[in-house]
Structure formats: C-alpha cells, structure tokens
Scaffold this active site. Structure first.
Site, PDB file in Angstrom:
ATOM      1  N   GLU A   1       4.740  10.270 -14.254  1.00 52.42           N
ATOM      2  CA  GLU A   1       5.693  11.556 -13.971  1.00 52.42           C
ATOM      3  C   GLU A   1       7.317  11.450 -13.666  1.00 52.42           C
ATOM      4  OE1 GLU A   1       4.593  16.122 -15.725  1.00 52.42           O
ATOM      5  OE2 GLU A   1       2.577  14.786 -13.512  1.00 52.42           O
TER       6      GLU A   1
ATOM      7  N   HIS B   1      -5.283  19.941 -22.084  1.00 51.70           N
ATOM      8  CA  HIS B   1      -4.233  19.755 -23.567  1.00 51.70           C
ATOM      9  C   HIS B   1      -4.247  18.231 -23.811  1.00 51.70           C
ATOM     10  CE1 HIS B   1      -1.371  18.482 -20.178  1.00 51.70           C
ATOM     11  NE2 HIS B   1      -0.367  18.101 -21.364  1.00 51.70           N
TER      12      HIS B   1
ATOM     13  N   HIS C   1      -7.444  15.084 -16.842  1.00 50.90           N
ATOM     14  CA  HIS C   1      -6.409  14.481 -17.955  1.00 50.90           C
ATOM     15  C   HIS C   1      -6.907  12.709 -17.765  1.00 50.90           C
ATOM     16  CE1 HIS C   1      -4.389  17.718 -18.419  1.00 50.90           C
ATOM     17  NE2 HIS C   1      -3.207  17.968 -18.195  1.00 50.90           N
TER      18      HIS C   1
ATOM     19  N   ARG D   1       0.171  41.671 -16.508  1.00 48.22           N
ATOM     20  CA  ARG D   1       0.965  42.996 -15.636  1.00 48.22           C
ATOM     21  C   ARG D   1       2.085  43.716 -15.377  1.00 48.22           C
ATOM     22  NH1 ARG D   1      -2.068  42.333 -10.401  1.00 48.22           N
ATOM     23  NH2 ARG D   1      -3.483  40.377 -10.711  1.00 48.22           N
TER      24      ARG D   1
ATOM     25  N   LYS E   1      -3.871  15.598 -27.383  1.00 44.49           N
ATOM     26  CA  LYS E   1      -2.682  14.629 -28.248  1.00 44.49           C
ATOM     27  C   LYS E   1      -3.130  13.295 -29.276  1.00 44.49           C
ATOM     28  CE  LYS E   1      -0.033  14.094 -23.696  1.00 44.49           C
ATOM     29  NZ  LYS E   1       1.249  14.858 -23.897  1.00 44.49           N
TER      30      LYS E   1
ATOM     31  N   LYS F   1      -7.206  25.126 -17.166  1.00 47.78           N
ATOM     32  CA  LYS F   1      -7.777  24.035 -15.859  1.00 47.78           C
ATOM     33  C   LYS F   1      -6.647  25.348 -15.407  1.00 47.78           C
ATOM     34  CE  LYS F   1      -4.084  20.575 -16.186  1.00 47.78           C
ATOM     35  NZ  LYS F   1      -3.705  20.757 -14.834  1.00 47.78           N
TER      36      LYS F   1
END
Ligand code: BG6
Length: 536
Positions: A245, A207, A270, A71, A211, A177
């Site tokens: 994480e 993704h 994932h 935009r 890997k 996703k």
C-alpha cells in the site's frame, strides 16, 4: 465479445450460460440489520453504500429495516441525513431522501456494553419490526473496537435478541477483524462468543474474501484442468504474495495501528486467506464446510517458527521521514496517535513453507507494508527453470550473448488491474535462435466490461442469505494465530529492531532481499507489478 488489448493479446469471453443477464441473487427473508458502530467510518464508507448497491441491483428483500447504534445521540432524521450525504459522496451522484435504503434507516443511541442500553435497543428493534411487519430475522454487525465483541454478544443474548440456531427465524452476527490479538486472546474470544452463539451464527468477515479476484483464484485453479497439475513442488519454484500500500496512517488510524502493526493488520487475516486459496487442495464441494476444511488444512501445515527461524525467515520494517513532490512526508513515528519511540512494524516479509505433500520444500514469500512504492496485491508463482540450457548453448555456439534460461511466472493480480498473466519464452523473429520473454495477459475489466460488486456487497449479501463460505471459521483463525504468534514470540527474544529502516514510497527495507534463496531469486518490483496489466 472480443476485446483487443493494446498489448496485442485478445480475450474472448464465451458465456457459459448464454448472453442472457444472469438471474439476480437475492436475499429473500424479510430482516432487520443492526449495525453497532453506526456512525463510524466503516458504516459510512462501506456498509451503507453496500446496502445501497444491493438495493439498486434488486438483491434486498421487499421488507427490511436497518437500525444503527452508537454512543452519539442522534435522531432517526439526523442519521438518515448523515448517511444520505455520505452515500451521495460515495456513489458520486445525489441519492434521494426517499431512496428505500435511506428510508429503511433508524437510529438508537447507546453502547452495546451497557445492558440497559441493550434492553432499550431491543425495545426499539421490536417496535420497528412490528411497524414494518418483519418476522425477527436479525443480522447484527459489530463494527466496533474488538474489546467490545464478547460483551456485546453477551448482552445481545441476555436481552433475548438471539434466536436459537436452526429455528424458523434466524440471528447472525458479523464480527469485524481483528479476531484476537494473539493465539491466546483469539481462543478466549471464540470461547466467549460460543457461549451464546452457535458457530453457524458467527460470520467472521475478511473483506479480501469478498473481492472478485480472490474468489477467482478458486475458479482459476479448479475450473480448469491445465493449470492445477502444475500447482505443486515439482513445477513451482516459489510463490510470492504481495499486498503493498502507498497509504500511511490516513484517517487517524495511528492509535489503532500502533497496537497492531502490519503483521496483525494484514498478514494474520488477508494474506493468510490468500495463502490458503492458492495452496489448498480441491474441496469436496463448493460449500462453506468443505472449503473451510481445506483452508484449515493449509493453515495447520504452516509450521510455527522458533526464535532462530524467525531471525532467519522474517524481516520487519518501519517507514521513516521522506519526501514526495517536494513535500516532506511524515515518518511513522511522527504520525498522529503513534508512540514517537514505536517499534511497531509497518512492513513485514516472511519466508515460510507449507508442510504438505503438494508443497514440500516450496518457499512461500509473503510481504506487506504501508507507504510502499505502489498499491498492489498479487500472487506470483515462479516456475522451475527449464532442466537444461539448450538455447544458451546454441547462442554461445553462434557467438551471441547467451541468455540465461528464465522462469515462467504466473501472476494473479488481485488489484489494481485485476487479471492474470503468464510469461514465457518466445523466439525472437530473425535468423538466429534468440529468445525473449513475452506475457499473455487477461484483464478482467477489458474482458467482461461490467461492474464487479465491492467486497462488502458480496459479503453482506452472503450473510443475509446464510452462506458462510466466504467467512472464516474459528479453526482457521486459530491456526493462523498459532503461526503468527510464533513470529511475535521470536521477535520478543531478538534484539529490538533498528527503526526506521525504509523510506516512504520505496519497496521497503533492503534487508528483505536476504529472504531470497538461490542466484536467480528476487522480489518482484512493487511499482512494476502495479503497472503490469495496466494501460500501456
Ligand atoms: C484493512 C486494513 O483490513 O485492509 C487496512 O486494516 C488496509 O490497514 C486495508 O489498508 C486494505 O484493504 P484493500 O481492500 O484496500 O486492499
């Protein structure tokens, strides 16, 4: 090459194709890449840097153009400057303004949901293609809010930007996703994009599949004869898949995350993919169709849960306020963009089974969360314990403290410290028959000592080459949602959770231990798992 590990394990790499540098895998067709959401985080942090690395590695064709669209009004020059700066930061050295990737960038302001803006974009694409003598092969990357996916795809087709499938020039669309919010919306999304695109033109990106260590799951299982016979219910006691994480809601992700939660953000995509790769049967060939057929069968064999199953087999959590190094760490409900009464889960643990001949009765334990004690992604297979307590009896006969027979663990480390380790019992040196656990450890970095491509590099290159093996097909997405939606349906019927229920930088809610069955079962410590394979 011999690489002596500090642990005393040495790894020798015998190159199957000699030591010559392998031929460069190159996308040969001249093409145009159009990125929707071009000023966003993903473009800056992943997509443009991936193109840069591909260019550096000689993997891009001689002629190509990149047209960014979002935009914000911006000139080509301003976009190039912004991307050049972002690239230099990412790459860690100045990237010149005349670098081919920077020179390939163009910018067209507009919103993909506006048909008029799409017509203007079309005119721009055609102008750039004629200037650069590009034949019209086009890769559209939708790095935008999911609600825009169907309308952008519709407008692309209405503007005449999509070529028919299997023709001399190609059109491909990469969709980020999440593919839907639940089973119903995923089916609707598929139906709406299928109205204008053939399945062969749709590249749903996950993704994790890009890997290197995730791809190595298949090489490990099907490139060796010694492990695969053990991958079944006769030998495997349970499988733990962890994606932990330490991150919270950095990068202003709170508003998005509060509508998703960890189950939609990490598990539906994932972790389901990791589950597929570790559990699938050998494919008939290493091509997109055969690999995706086998993954689909695993997802199909995941039995959706009843509310009773959900109560017994899942634990959700949300991090509260904590402290680290004397600093207060915000709880999830205090994060920007998050509802202060949110019951969105930032941690989930799920016990499930794959109802196939191979895996009948083997618990698969999945857990993922934010603000946990370490960043680690791994798949750990625990093997059955030896059938009799031979050494325990000897030890007690000789008056030593008896050691319980332990399970062997095979751990595939996705990140960090990418590698594989296998633990087993070993006789301790000395006159007595005492056993210790030892670990054989393969470390990617040490064995190969070369850079692994980033996930987005690999996946972009595959899409440019028309190889969809590492992208997810609609049936996989739907089966994964069928299972995940049953969990949400169950939670909707259960009393609301009491959140927050874990402190930041811990292993998540204590309650997760109840998913472990049997006296010896336990979750692997997250911080300990993160250290394994690392520097000693
Ligand atoms: C993304 C999620 O898909 O994956 C993020 O949206 C998460 O919430 C990220 O942090 C993790 O990816 P990686 O490659 O860092 O494990």
């Amino acid at each position: 090459m011999d690489a002596a590990a500090p642990t005393g394990v040495s790894v020798r790499v015998d190159r199957q194709n000699g030591n010559a540098a392998p031929a460069i895998v190159q996308a040969k067709d001249p093409m145009t890449i159009v990125i929707f959401g071009a000023s966003g985080d993903l473009a800056k942090r992943k997509l443009i840097p991936a193109l840069y690395q591909l260019q550096e590695g000689g993997a891009l064709p001689e002629r190509y153009a990149v047209i960014g669209s979002s935009r914000t009004a911006m000139t080509d020059e301003a976009y190039r400057d912004a991307m050049q700066q972002a690239l230099s930061e990412r790459v860690g050295k100045p990237v010149a303004a005349d670098h081919p990737v920077v020179q390939a960038l163009h910018y067209q302001a507009g919103s993909g949901d506006d048909p008029e803006a799409m017509r203007e974009l079309k005119a721009r694409i055609e102008a750039v293609e004629s200037e650069r003598q590009l034949p019209g092969n086009r890769l559209f990357y939708l790095s935008v809010a999911p609600k825009l996916f169907p309308v952008i795809v519709k407008n692309l087709a209405a503007a005449g930007l999509i070529h028919p499938p299997h023709g001399p020039v190609w059109s491909r669309v990469i969709i980020e996703k999440p593919f839907g919010h639940d089973l119903k919306s995923a089916i609707e999304l598929t139906e709406s994009v299928r109205q204008v695109l053939d399945e062969s033109q749709i590249y749903r990106i996950d993704h994790y599949l890009g890997k290197e260590t995730v791809q190595n799951i298949l090489s490990f299982r099907f490139g060796n004869a010694i492990f695969e016979p053990l991958f079944n219910h006769r030998y495997v006691d349970s499988v733990q898949i962890t994606v932990a994480e330490t991150l919270g809601m950095e990068g202003n992700r709170g508003a998005y995350y509060d509508t998703a939660g960890v189950t939609r953000d990490m598990v539906q995509n994932h972790m389901m993919q990791l589950l597929c790769l570790i559990a699938m049967e050998p494919p008939a060939a290493m091509d997109a169709r055969a690999v995706r057929d086998e993954k689909g069968k695993v997802l199909r064999a995941l039995v959706p849960m009843s509310p009773q199953d959900v109560a017994e087999n899942t634990v959700r959590g949300q991090y509260g306020v904590g402290e680290q190094d004397g600093q207060i760490v915000k709880g999830y409900r205090q994060e920007n963009g998050v509802d202060p009464h949110s019951i969105t889960e930032t941690y989930v643990a799920i016990r499930t089974k794959i109802e196939t001949w191979r895996w009948a009765g083997v618990p698969f334990l999945l857990r993922s969360g934010k603000r946990l004690s370490a960043q680690v992604s791994e798949i750990a297979l625990r093997f059955r314990r030896p059938p009799m307590l031979l050494f325990k009896e000897i030890a007690s006969r000789e008056g030593f403290e008896a050691r319980e027979p332990r399970s062997n663990w095979l751990v595939l480390r996705i990140q960090p410290h990418e590698g594989i380790s296998l633990s087993f019992a070993c006789k301790r040196p000395g006159m007595q028959m005492l056993l210790d656990d030892v670990t054989m450890d393969f470390k990617y970095g040490q064995a190969f000592q070369q850079r692994s491509p980033e996930a987005y590099e690999r996946l972009l290159l595959d899409a440019l080459r028309g190889d969809a093996s590492l992208f997810t097909r609609s049936d996989e997405v739907e089966y994964a949602w069928r299972f995940i939606s049953s969990i949400f349906d169950g939670w909707a019927e259960l009393p609301p959770p009491t959140f927050p229920n874990y402190y930041p930088f811990t292993d998540g809610p204590e309650e997760a231990t109840r998913l472990m069955l049997g006296p010896y079962a336990h979750w692997r410590g997250i911080a300990e798992a993160a250290r394994s394979g690392g520097p000693c």
